[in-house]
Design a protein around this motif. Structure first.
Motif, PDB file in Angstrom:
ATOM      1  N   ASN A  53       7.867   3.982  -3.525  1.00 53.74           N
ATOM      2  CA  ASN A  53       7.695   2.749  -2.753  1.00 53.74           C
ATOM      3  C   ASN A  53       7.038   3.102  -1.408  1.00 53.74           C
ATOM      4  OD1 ASN A  53       7.939   0.440  -1.209  1.00 53.74           O
ATOM      5  ND2 ASN A  53      10.012  -0.027  -1.913  1.00 53.74           N
ATOM      6  N   PRO A  54       5.695   3.216  -1.382  1.00 56.42           N
ATOM      7  CA  PRO A  54       4.994   3.659  -0.173  1.00 56.42           C
ATOM      8  C   PRO A  54       5.272   2.818   1.070  1.00 56.42           C
ATOM      9  CG  PRO A  54       3.487   3.633  -2.042  1.00 56.42           C
ATOM     10  CD  PRO A  54       4.764   2.989  -2.501  1.00 56.42           C
ATOM     11  N   LYS A  55       5.420   1.510   0.895  1.00 61.33           N
ATOM     12  CA  LYS A  55       5.716   0.627   2.043  1.00 61.33           C
ATOM     13  C   LYS A  55       7.067   0.990   2.662  1.00 61.33           C
ATOM     14  CE  LYS A  55       2.996  -3.218   2.593  1.00 61.33           C
ATOM     15  NZ  LYS A  55       2.088  -3.361   3.684  1.00 61.33           N
ATOM     16  N   PHE A  98      -0.539   4.155  -2.130  1.00 52.13           N
ATOM     17  CA  PHE A  98      -0.715   2.727  -1.923  1.00 52.13           C
ATOM     18  C   PHE A  98      -2.187   2.311  -1.924  1.00 52.13           C
ATOM     19  CE2 PHE A  98      -0.236  -1.372   0.318  1.00 52.13           C
ATOM     20  CZ  PHE A  98       0.838  -1.890  -0.394  1.00 52.13           C
ATOM     21  N   TYR A  99      -3.030   3.137  -1.308  1.00 56.74           N
ATOM     22  CA  TYR A  99      -4.434   2.759  -1.129  1.00 56.74           C
ATOM     23  C   TYR A  99      -5.421   3.611  -1.933  1.00 56.74           C
ATOM     24  CZ  TYR A  99      -2.735   0.015   2.832  1.00 56.74           C
ATOM     25  OH  TYR A  99      -2.076  -0.881   3.626  1.00 56.74           O
ATOM     26  N   GLN A 100      -4.900   4.571  -2.715  1.00 54.81           N
ATOM     27  CA  GLN A 100      -5.755   5.467  -3.494  1.00 54.81           C
ATOM     28  C   GLN A 100      -6.705   6.286  -2.612  1.00 54.81           C
ATOM     29  OE1 GLN A 100      -4.992   2.190  -5.039  1.00 54.81           O
ATOM     30  NE2 GLN A 100      -3.416   3.625  -5.718  1.00 54.81           N
ATOM     31  N   TRP A 101      -6.226   6.684  -1.446  1.00 56.43           N
ATOM     32  CA  TRP A 101      -7.004   7.577  -0.597  1.00 56.43           C
ATOM     33  C   TRP A 101      -6.873   8.993  -1.145  1.00 56.43           C
ATOM     34  CZ3 TRP A 101      -7.638   6.661   5.294  1.00 56.43           C
ATOM     35  CH2 TRP A 101      -8.037   5.343   5.517  1.00 56.43           C
ATOM     36  N   GLU A 102      -7.703   9.893  -0.636  1.00 56.46           N
ATOM     37  CA  GLU A 102      -7.687  11.279  -1.081  1.00 56.46           C
ATOM     38  C   GLU A 102      -7.203  12.178   0.047  1.00 56.46           C
ATOM     39  OE1 GLU A 102     -11.297  12.127  -3.713  1.00 56.46           O
ATOM     40  OE2 GLU A 102     -11.898  10.354  -2.557  1.00 56.46           O
ATOM     41  N   VAL A 140      -5.945  12.382   5.268  1.00 61.75           N
ATOM     42  CA  VAL A 140      -6.150  11.428   4.188  1.00 61.75           C
ATOM     43  C   VAL A 140      -7.509  10.787   4.457  1.00 61.75           C
ATOM     44  CG1 VAL A 140      -3.781  10.964   3.474  1.00 61.75           C
ATOM     45  CG2 VAL A 140      -4.718   9.708   5.408  1.00 61.75           C
ATOM     46  N   VAL A 141      -8.252  10.599   3.382  1.00 61.80           N
ATOM     47  CA  VAL A 141      -9.630  10.122   3.476  1.00 61.80           C
ATOM     48  C   VAL A 141      -9.790   8.971   2.493  1.00 61.80           C
ATOM     49  CG1 VAL A 141     -12.044  10.778   3.134  1.00 61.80           C
ATOM     50  CG2 VAL A 141     -10.420  12.463   4.029  1.00 61.80           C
ATOM     51  N   ASN A 142     -10.397   7.869   2.960  1.00 60.82           N
ATOM     52  CA  ASN A 142     -10.555   6.748   2.030  1.00 60.82           C
ATOM     53  C   ASN A 142     -11.616   7.083   0.983  1.00 60.82           C
ATOM     54  OD1 ASN A 142     -12.913   6.249   3.605  1.00 60.82           O
ATOM     55  ND2 ASN A 142     -12.751   4.067   3.158  1.00 60.82           N
ATOM     56  N   LEU A 193      -4.888  -0.163   6.729  1.00 56.14           N
ATOM     57  CA  LEU A 193      -5.740   0.706   5.913  1.00 56.14           C
ATOM     58  C   LEU A 193      -6.303  -0.022   4.689  1.00 56.14           C
ATOM     59  CD1 LEU A 193      -3.729   4.042   6.059  1.00 56.14           C
ATOM     60  CD2 LEU A 193      -5.641   3.286   7.489  1.00 56.14           C
ATOM     61  N   ASN A 194      -5.895  -1.253   4.521  1.00 55.53           N
ATOM     62  CA  ASN A 194      -6.425  -2.084   3.447  1.00 55.53           C
ATOM     63  C   ASN A 194      -7.953  -2.134   3.561  1.00 55.53           C
ATOM     64  OD1 ASN A 194      -7.286  -4.433   1.984  1.00 55.53           O
ATOM     65  ND2 ASN A 194      -5.155  -5.099   1.993  1.00 55.53           N
ATOM     66  N   PRO A 195      -8.678  -1.901   2.461  1.00 55.41           N
ATOM     67  CA  PRO A 195     -10.149  -1.880   2.531  1.00 55.41           C
ATOM     68  C   PRO A 195     -10.755  -3.123   3.176  1.00 55.41           C
ATOM     69  CG  PRO A 195      -9.404  -1.146   0.379  1.00 55.41           C
ATOM     70  CD  PRO A 195      -8.179  -1.611   1.122  1.00 55.41           C
ATOM     71  N   SER A 196     -10.163  -4.295   2.930  1.00 50.96           N
ATOM     72  CA  SER A 196     -10.731  -5.517   3.518  1.00 50.96           C
ATOM     73  C   SER A 196     -10.553  -5.534   5.039  1.00 50.96           C
ATOM     74  CB  SER A 196     -10.102  -6.763   2.885  1.00 50.96           C
ATOM     75  OG  SER A 196      -8.719  -6.781   3.132  1.00 50.96           O
TER      76      SER A 196
END
Length: 161
Positions: free
Chosen positions: A41-43, A88-92, A107-109, A142-145
């Motif tokens: 649960n990342p949140k 949560f955001y599929q970052w690398e 962490v890198v988007n 960090l949400n892409p939008s």
């Protein structure tokens, strides 16, 4: 402006092992201080980290926690934050070297526009009195939008911390 080439690499097996051990210790310290830490649960992890940092700064944590090595704590919590962002955001996750002694795990988007040096960030949150604890806010943005309007074309690796 002269831009140096940023290099990236994956963590090697020894680094992975060491970082995993630090993360496990950080989880133990969170639980010891009654903070939830369910990595699925990342949140929840981001929320617990936010509250743990406040408690730590106010010294409202166990004596063991306060006695624990500051750098190791920042690395362990940084790993937890990194994993929450990746899950949560599929970052690398890469070791970034920007030159001029600016390097570290980040962490890198996915499109490599944004990064956070996770261990530096957590260290600053824990030990820099001037740094506002904006961990949860940062996590949510960090949400892409949310990031899209700030992207600059032809520029990769903008720091977010």
């Amino acid at each position: 402006i002269f831009m140096t080439e940023i290099t990236e690499r994956l963590a090697d097996s020894e680094e992975k092992e060491e970082l995993l051990a630090l993360k496990e210790k950080a989880i133990d310290l969170l639980k010891e201080n009654n903070f939830a830490c369910d990595e699925s649960n990342p949140k929840e992890v981001a929320t617990s980290l936010r509250h743990f940092i406040d408690a730590y700064k106010e010294q409202k944590v166990t004596a063991d926690t306060l006695a624990y090595d500051k750098v190791d704590l920042a690395y362990g919590l940084g790993e937890l934050f990194a994993n929450a962002v990746m899950n949560f955001y599929q970052w690398e996750y890469f070791y970034l070297d920007k030159g001029n002694d600016v390097a570290g795990f980040a962490v890198v988007n996915p499109n490599k526009k944004w990064y956070i040096f996770v261990h530096h960030y957590l260290y600053d949150l824990l030990f820099d009195e001037e740094k506002e604890n904006n961990l949860l806010l940062n996590f949510n943005t960090l949400n892409p939008s949310e990031l899209k309007p700030y992207e600059k074309p032809h520029i990769n690796y903008m720091g977010l911390n």
